[in-house]
Scaffold this motif. Structure first.
Motif, PDB file in Angstrom:
ATOM      1  N   VAL A  33      78.256  -0.741  54.453  1.00 34.43           N
ATOM      2  CA  VAL A  33      76.820  -0.694  54.137  1.00 34.43           C
ATOM      3  C   VAL A  33      76.014  -0.719  55.434  1.00 34.43           C
ATOM      4  N   LEU A  34      76.439  -1.546  56.371  1.00 31.59           N
ATOM      5  CA  LEU A  34      75.783  -1.612  57.677  1.00 31.59           C
ATOM      6  C   LEU A  34      75.897  -0.270  58.404  1.00 31.59           C
ATOM      7  N   HIS A  35      77.059   0.366  58.339  1.00 34.18           N
ATOM      8  CA  HIS A  35      77.251   1.669  58.976  1.00 34.18           C
ATOM      9  C   HIS A  35      76.327   2.721  58.358  1.00 34.18           C
ATOM     10  N   CYS A  36      76.175   2.700  57.040  1.00 30.48           N
ATOM     11  CA  CYS A  36      75.269   3.643  56.367  1.00 30.48           C
ATOM     12  C   CYS A  36      73.840   3.455  56.865  1.00 30.48           C
ATOM     13  N   ARG A  37      73.443   2.206  57.032  1.00 31.81           N
ATOM     14  CA  ARG A  37      72.091   1.930  57.520  1.00 31.81           C
ATOM     15  C   ARG A  37      71.913   2.418  58.955  1.00 31.81           C
ATOM     16  N   GLN A  38      72.923   2.193  59.806  1.00 31.13           N
ATOM     17  CA  GLN A  38      72.830   2.638  61.193  1.00 31.13           C
ATOM     18  C   GLN A  38      72.742   4.161  61.271  1.00 31.13           C
ATOM     19  N   LEU A  39      73.555   4.839  60.485  1.00 29.77           N
ATOM     20  CA  LEU A  39      73.528   6.298  60.500  1.00 29.77           C
ATOM     21  C   LEU A  39      72.216   6.828  59.914  1.00 29.77           C
ATOM     22  N   LEU A  83      69.293   5.324  60.253  1.00 26.87           N
ATOM     23  CA  LEU A  83      68.327   5.164  61.340  1.00 26.87           C
ATOM     24  C   LEU A  83      68.491   6.271  62.383  1.00 26.87           C
ATOM     25  N   PHE A  84      69.743   6.611  62.680  1.00 26.65           N
ATOM     26  CA  PHE A  84      69.979   7.680  63.644  1.00 26.65           C
ATOM     27  C   PHE A  84      69.437   9.004  63.117  1.00 26.65           C
ATOM     28  N   TRP A 102      73.517   1.103  71.481  1.00 27.86           N
ATOM     29  CA  TRP A 102      73.458   1.385  70.053  1.00 27.86           C
ATOM     30  C   TRP A 102      73.832   2.824  69.779  1.00 27.86           C
ATOM     31  N   PHE A 103      73.425   3.725  70.648  1.00 25.55           N
ATOM     32  CA  PHE A 103      73.734   5.146  70.455  1.00 25.55           C
ATOM     33  C   PHE A 103      75.228   5.413  70.611  1.00 25.55           C
ATOM     34  N   GLN A 104      75.891   4.647  71.448  1.00 20.88           N
ATOM     35  CA  GLN A 104      77.342   4.807  71.556  1.00 20.88           C
ATOM     36  C   GLN A 104      78.048   4.246  70.329  1.00 20.88           C
ATOM     37  N   GLN A 105      77.476   3.219  69.718  1.00 21.87           N
ATOM     38  CA  GLN A 105      78.018   2.752  68.439  1.00 21.87           C
ATOM     39  C   GLN A 105      77.896   3.853  67.387  1.00 21.87           C
ATOM     40  N   VAL A 106      76.780   4.555  67.406  1.00 17.23           N
ATOM     41  CA  VAL A 106      76.589   5.659  66.464  1.00 17.23           C
ATOM     42  C   VAL A 106      77.609   6.758  66.737  1.00 17.23           C
TER      43      VAL A 106
END
Length: 172
Positions: A96-102, A104-105, A134-138
């Motif tokens: 769910v956290l990954h979906c939110r990060q993506l 935002l990207f 954060w962008f490298q996490q993405v």
């Protein structure tokens, strides 16, 4: 920040437990899971998608999320993680956290003239792989879920609904 989110999450869950969701009230676990998904989980993950989290912080969030879903279903504490989420019909907290990060990207990709868009392009093209950004996490998430390259997404942003469906499909 993580501990504040967990405390707020617990507080919000305690606020709705007296309406029949508490363990002794014999409430419907499906109803409690729905309340958690709509009300308490957003409180837990509020603002967390913008942070650069290390592995220990992600584990703390994931453990708390799993334990909460497990307790709402009234499952045994040693129930395997996959079974907890399968029975709940929801994604793990980390997903769910990954979906939110993506998501935002994706918003950043649509800001073509913005300094944040330029910064994303700079970080993704020139920063060393071990730098914490954060962008490298993405970028790691895109490779983990077999999504297009973040630089490609910055050049050609996909429509919002198309990208959300793609993320949901790949993460699931």
């Amino acid at each position: 920040h993580i501990l504040q989110r967990i405390a707020s999450h617990k507080k919000d869950l305690r606020a709705v437990c007296p309406v029949g969701l508490a363990r002794g009230h014999r409430g419907n676990p499906a109803a409690s899971l729905r309340v958690h998904q709509l009300h308490a989980a957003p409180v837990l993950l509020s603002g967390v998608a913008t942070l650069v989290l290390n592995k220990a912080e992600k584990n703390i969030l994931e453990t708390h999320y799993k334990c909460t879903v497990q307790q709402l279903q009234r499952l045994h504490p040693r129930t395997p993680r996959a079974v907890v989420y399968f029975l709940a019909g929801c994604l793990p907290g980390e997903a769910v956290l990954h979906c939110r990060q993506l998501g935002l990207f994706s918003m950043i990709c649509h800001l073509s003239g913005d300094p944040l868009h330029s910064h994303a392009r700079f970080i993704l093209s020139s920063a060393p792989p071990k730098a914490k950004s954060w962008f490298q996490q993405v970028r790691d998430l895109c490779s983990q879920y077999d999504l297009p390259s973040p630089l490609q997404l910055l050049d050609n942003p996909q429509p919002k609904e198309t990208f959300k469906k793609l993320i949901k499909t790949k993460v699931t």
